[in-house]
Design an enzyme around this catalytic site. Structure first.
Site, PDB file in Angstrom:
ATOM      1  N   HIS A 106       0.849  -1.156  -0.003  1.00 38.37           N
ATOM      2  CA  HIS A 106      -0.027  -0.129   0.036  1.00 38.37           C
ATOM      3  C   HIS A 106       0.822   1.416   0.009  1.00 38.37           C
ATOM      4  CE1 HIS A 106      -3.679  -2.352   0.469  1.00 38.37           C
ATOM      5  NE2 HIS A 106      -3.227  -2.824   1.592  1.00 38.37           N
ATOM      6  N   ASP A 120      -2.459 -10.494  -2.577  1.00 40.95           N
ATOM      7  CA  ASP A 120      -3.015 -10.212  -1.290  1.00 40.95           C
ATOM      8  C   ASP A 120      -4.672  -9.831  -1.739  1.00 40.95           C
ATOM      9  OD1 ASP A 120      -1.957  -8.655   1.650  1.00 40.95           O
ATOM     10  OD2 ASP A 120      -3.877  -7.869   0.694  1.00 40.95           O
ATOM     11  N   HIS A 162      -6.152  -7.487  -0.832  1.00 38.10           N
ATOM     12  CA  HIS A 162      -6.462  -5.822  -1.050  1.00 38.10           C
ATOM     13  C   HIS A 162      -5.568  -5.457  -2.215  1.00 38.10           C
ATOM     14  CE1 HIS A 162      -6.721  -6.303   3.457  1.00 38.10           C
ATOM     15  NE2 HIS A 162      -8.011  -5.770   3.437  1.00 38.10           N
ATOM     16  N   ASP A 206      -4.337 -13.085   3.118  1.00 38.14           N
ATOM     17  CA  ASP A 206      -5.645 -12.742   3.733  1.00 38.14           C
ATOM     18  C   ASP A 206      -6.936 -13.036   2.754  1.00 38.14           C
ATOM     19  OD1 ASP A 206      -4.689 -10.836   1.936  1.00 38.14           O
ATOM     20  OD2 ASP A 206      -4.362  -9.281   3.395  1.00 38.14           O
TER      21      ASP A 206
HETATM   22  C1  SP5 Z   1      -1.115  -5.305   3.758  1.00 33.79           C
HETATM   23  C2  SP5 Z   1      -2.599  -5.342   4.127  1.00 33.79           C
HETATM   24  O1  SP5 Z   1      -3.124  -6.448   3.956  1.00 33.79           O
HETATM   25  N1  SP5 Z   1      -3.331  -4.106   4.666  1.00 33.79           N
HETATM   26  C3  SP5 Z   1      -4.338  -4.108   4.776  1.00 33.79           C
HETATM   27  C4  SP5 Z   1      -5.050  -2.752   5.261  1.00 33.79           C
HETATM   28  C5  SP5 Z   1      -6.545  -2.956   5.611  1.00 33.79           C
HETATM   29  N2  SP5 Z   1      -7.016  -2.109   6.415  1.00 33.79           N
HETATM   30  C6  SP5 Z   1      -8.202  -2.054   6.859  1.00 33.79           C
HETATM   31  C7  SP5 Z   1      -8.288  -3.032   8.071  1.00 33.79           C
HETATM   32  C8  SP5 Z   1      -9.686  -3.022   8.628  1.00 33.79           C
HETATM   33  C9  SP5 Z   1      -9.392  -3.602  10.340  1.00 33.79           C
HETATM   34  N3  SP5 Z   1     -10.460  -3.379  11.010  1.00 33.79           N
HETATM   35  C10 SP5 Z   1     -11.563  -4.411  10.762  1.00 33.79           C
HETATM   36  C11 SP5 Z   1     -11.734  -5.183  12.095  1.00 33.79           C
HETATM   37  C12 SP5 Z   1     -12.749  -6.371  11.869  1.00 33.79           C
HETATM   38  N4  SP5 Z   1     -12.994  -6.773  13.212  1.00 33.79           N
HETATM   39 ZN    ZN Z   2      -4.203  -7.263   2.745  1.00 32.33          ZN
END
Ligand code: SP5
Ligand code: ZN
Length: 352
Positions: free
Chosen positions: A165, A205, A207, A294
Site C-alpha cells: 500500500h 493479497d 487488498h 488474507d
Molecule cells: C497489507 C494489508 O493487508 N493491509 C490491509 C489494510 C486494511 N485496512 C483495513 C483494516 C480493517 C480492520 N478493522 C476491521 C476489524 C474487523 N473486526
Molecule cells: Zn491485505
C-alpha cells in the site's frame, strides 16, 4: 529457498488503528511473523536468515528509486517532529489532510500536520521503532531479490511491516516502504538492466496493491497485476478498478482483477490463471509475488472465502510460469493459519 526476515520488526507495534471512525485493535501484529517462522520450521524449510547489519546509505539510495526523497525524509523524522510539536507520544497519525495539493507543500510544515501530506488512511501509525523496522523489512526484500540476481530460482522475504500500500510518496494500510517494489527495482537494476529487462509484479493479497500500482504506473518494463476484493466495496476503495491500465509509456502495463466479496477457490483460480496468462504474454525474465494470504476464508479482515487447500494450488500455478521468483510477504491476519498458508504456497511452488 532462502528466506530473509527483519528481527527489528518487533520494535514496530502500533497501539491502535482507526476504522469506521473507531479506534480498533490493530490486525497487523508482531506474532504473525512467529506463526510463519514456526510453520516454516515444522515444514522443514531452510532456516530463515535474520537481516541485522546492513549498509543504511546503500538501502536508502535503492529506496530513492521507488519513493520520493521528501517521503523518505518524512518517514525518518515523522515521530520526532510529531512529538516535538505536541503530538501524542503513542504514535503518529494524520488528523488533517491538505484536501488538494494544488498549492504544493509548505516548506516548513508543523509536525502535527506533516502526516496528512503523506498518509492516505489512519491504519499505519508511526511509533519510535517504525522507520527502522520498515527499513529492515525493505532490506529483506532487497536481499531476496539479490539471491535471484545471483542465480537462485526463488527466494522469500518474510517482510514485516508489509509494503504494497506504500506508493511513491504515500503510505497507509500497515505499509510504509514498498518492499515488493524494491525487489522489482533491484532485479531491474542488476547488470545495468540486462539480466531482467522485464519484471512482473503479481499481487495476490486480498487488498489491491495501490502503492505498487502507483510506483510503476508509467513504466512498460514492469507489469503490475493485482487480484483483490472489488474496491467499490472494500479497502483501499480509491484504486484497484479494471479501468486502471497504466499511463504514458506504462499504458497497458497495469492490470486489475477486482473480484466479488465472497470469492471462493474455483473463481479465484480461474482469475489467477487469466492473470498468469497475461504475465506470460508480457514475457518477463523474473517475477515478484506480493504474497498476502488474507484471501483465506478464516481471515479476520479479508472477505474472500478461499479454503486452506487452495494455497498449494496458488504456489503450483505461479511455478507454472517457469520464472525466477521472489516472494514478498504482505498481509494475512489469521494468527493460527497464516504460517501454514504461506508455507503451502512456497512448498507448492517448489515441488511443482
Ligand atoms: C497489507 C494489508 O493487508 N493491509 C490491509 C489494510 C486494511 N485496512 C483495513 C483494516 C480493517 C480492520 N478493522 C476491521 C476489524 C474487523 N473486526
Ligand atoms: Zn491485505
Amino acid at each position: 529457498m532462502k528466506t530473509f526476515y527483519p528481527p527489528q520488526h518487533i520494535e514496530h507495534q502500533p497501539p491502535v488503528e482507526f476504522w469506521n471512525g473507531r479506534a480498533e485493535p490493530i490486525s497487523e501484529v508482531a506474532v504473525r511473523v512467529d506463526s510463519i517462522l514456526h510453520a516454516m520450521q515444522l515444514a522443514g524449510m531452510e532456516n530463515p536468515l535474520p537481516v541485522t547489519q546492513f549498509d543504511l546509505a546503500e538501502t536508502r539510495s535503492a529506496l530513492e528509486q521507488i519513493h520520493s526523497r521528501a517521503y523518505l525524509d518524512y518517514l525518518d523524522s515523522a515521530y520526532d517532529h510529531w512529538v516535538a510539536d505536541g503530538g501524542d507520544p503513542q504514535g503518529v497519525m494524520p488528523f488533517i489532510s491538505p484536501g488538494s495539493r494544488k498549492h504544493g507543500l509548505p516548506e516548513r510544515l508543523n509536525g502535527l500536520a506533516r502526516p496528512g501530506a503523506f498518509a492516505f488512511d489512519m491504519g499505519a501509525v508511526i511509533v519510535p521503532g517504525t522507520a527502522a523496522a520498515a527499513l529492515a523489512s525493505a532490506q529483506a526484500a532487497r536481499l531476496a531479490a539479490l539471491e535471484i540476481c545471483a542465480g537462485a530460482a526463488s527466494a522469500y522475504a518474510l517482510c514485516r511491516p508489509p509494503g504494497h500500500h506504500a506508493g511513491t510518496d504515500f503510505y497507509g494500510g500497515y505499509c510504509y516502504l514498498n518492499n515488493a517494489a524494491l525487489a522489482v527495482e533491484t532485479l531491474r537494476q542488476a547488470k545495468g538492466g540486462a539480466l531482467f529487462p522485464r519484471v512482473a509484479l503479481l499481487d495476490v493479497d486480498v487488498h489491491h496493491g495501490n502503492g505498487s500500482q502507483d510506483i510503476f504506473y508509467q513504466r512498460a518494463d514492469v507489469f503490475t497485476i493485482s487480484l483483490h476484493m472489488d474496491p467499490a466495496f472494500e479497502y483501499p476503495f480509491f484504486a484497484g478498478y479494471q479501468s486502471e491500465r497504466g499511463s504514458l509509456a506504462g499504458e497497458g502495463y497495469n492490470s486489475n482483477y477486482p473480484l466479488p466479496l465472497g470469492t471462493g477457490d474455483a473463481d479465484y483460480l480461474t482469475a489467477l490463471t487469466l492473470a498468469l496468462d497475461e504475465i506470460a504474454y508480457f514475457g518477463p525474465a523474473a517475477c515478484v509475488v506480493s504474497l498476502g494470504v488474507d484471501t483465506y476464508a478464516g481471515d479476520p479482515i479479508g472477505k474472500f472465502k478461499l479454503s486452506s487447500a487452495c494455497y498449494t494450488q496458488i504456489g503450483k500455478r505461479i511455478a507454472g510460469l517457469g520464472l525466477p521468483t521472489v516472494f514478498v510477504q504482505e498481509g494475512g491476519y489469521n494468527l493460527e493459519y497464516v504460517g501454514t498458508l504461506v508455507t503451502d504456497v512456497l512448498i507448492g511452488f517448489e515441488v511443482l
